[in-house]
Enzyme design. Structure first.
Site: not given
Ligand code: PEP
Length: 255
Positions: A6-8, A94, A96, A166, A172, A233-234
């Site tokens: 997930n590149w956000k 998600h 967010e 999640e 994050g 994510g990151g």
């Molecule tokens: C996400 O936002 O789906 C996620 C898992 O982010 P991160 O890996 O950065 O915690």
């Protein structure tokens, strides 16, 4: 196993293309793990083209969509638009989106049904906040999100669902759920899926873990019985890190 990035709201068209190309160069045709990347909307078409040109097994996904087909919804994107640009997957619900954009269990459910109707595979995100965990409400919150989010999904189509647990406090933050914490909630979700869709389908649905997964902790998390992959994510923004997680999934090597 299934690993999705997930590149956000990161990358522009040019850097998204470069990232996609480096991921393709690492993920060989024989990779057993299903892999997807979910760039921002503006890069979907060009990233899709890169995946096609490289004949890559990596699939394309989007980060959200609207539940209506079309109309006066300025700024929104529909399921059929995502399908037309070559998306296989769409992330829905998600945390967010829930936290910053007013997503509710009801809108997630409308999106899930619409996505499946358009032939997309939804990656449905669920998870509790730190306050909810500390108040002992994990099962209540996650149970509500699963039941409401998947209401009306038919048993016949349910094997095309993907869920992502999640914990909001792990996204994050660099703080990861312990393998045991993740497995406990995944087993609870598995029970809900078996209840709703029956034993075989409930067991076949991939339940991903998301929340600060990285190459150094991936194998332990992915080694848990009911953890069938990761939503990243990151660490999906660096091809080496993302591939490190895919390599861990290959090493664990389950469904
Ligand atoms: C996400 O936002 O789906 C996620 C898992 O982010 P991160 O890996 O950065 O915690």
């Amino acid at each position: 196993m299934f690993i999705a990035g997930n590149w956000k709201m990161n990358t522009d068209v040019s850097s998204a293309g470069a990232l996609a190309a480096s991921i393709c160069d690492r993920v060989a045709a024989g990779t057993r793990t299903r892999v997807a990347v979910c760039p921002p909307y503006v890069s979907l078409e060009s990233v899709g083209r890169t995946l096609d040109q490289k004949a890559s097994p990596v699939k394309l996904g989007a980060q959200d969509m609207h539940f209506e087909d079309n109309g006066a919804f300025t700024g929104a994107i529909s399921a059929s638009m995502l399908a037309s640009v070559g998306c296989t997957y769409v992330i829905l619900g998600h945390s967010e989106r829930r936290q910053f954009f007013g997503e509710t269990d009801e809108t997630v459910n409308r999106k899930v049904l619409k996505a499946m109707g358009a032939g997309l595979i939804p990656i449905v995100c669920i998870g509790e906040t730190l306050e909810e965990r500390e108040a002992g409400e994990v099962e209540e919150v996650v149970g509500r999100q699963v039941r409401a989010g998947l209401a009306g999904v038919s048993v016949d189509s349910a094997d095309r669902l993907v869920l992502a647990y999640e914990p909001v406090w792990a996204i994050g933050t660099g703080r990861t759920a312990s393998p045991e914490q993740a497995q406990d909630v995944h087993a609870f979700i598995r029970g809900l899926l078996i209840n709703q869709f029956g034993e075989a389908t409930g067991r076949a649905i991939h339940i991903l873990y998301g929340g600060s997964m990285k190459p150094s902790n991936a194998e332990e998390l992915l080694g848990q019985k009911d953890v069938d992959g990761g939503l990243i994510g990151g660490a999906s923004l660096k091809a080496d890190d993302f591939y490190g997680i895919i390599a861990a999934a290959e090493a664990v090597g389950r469904k």
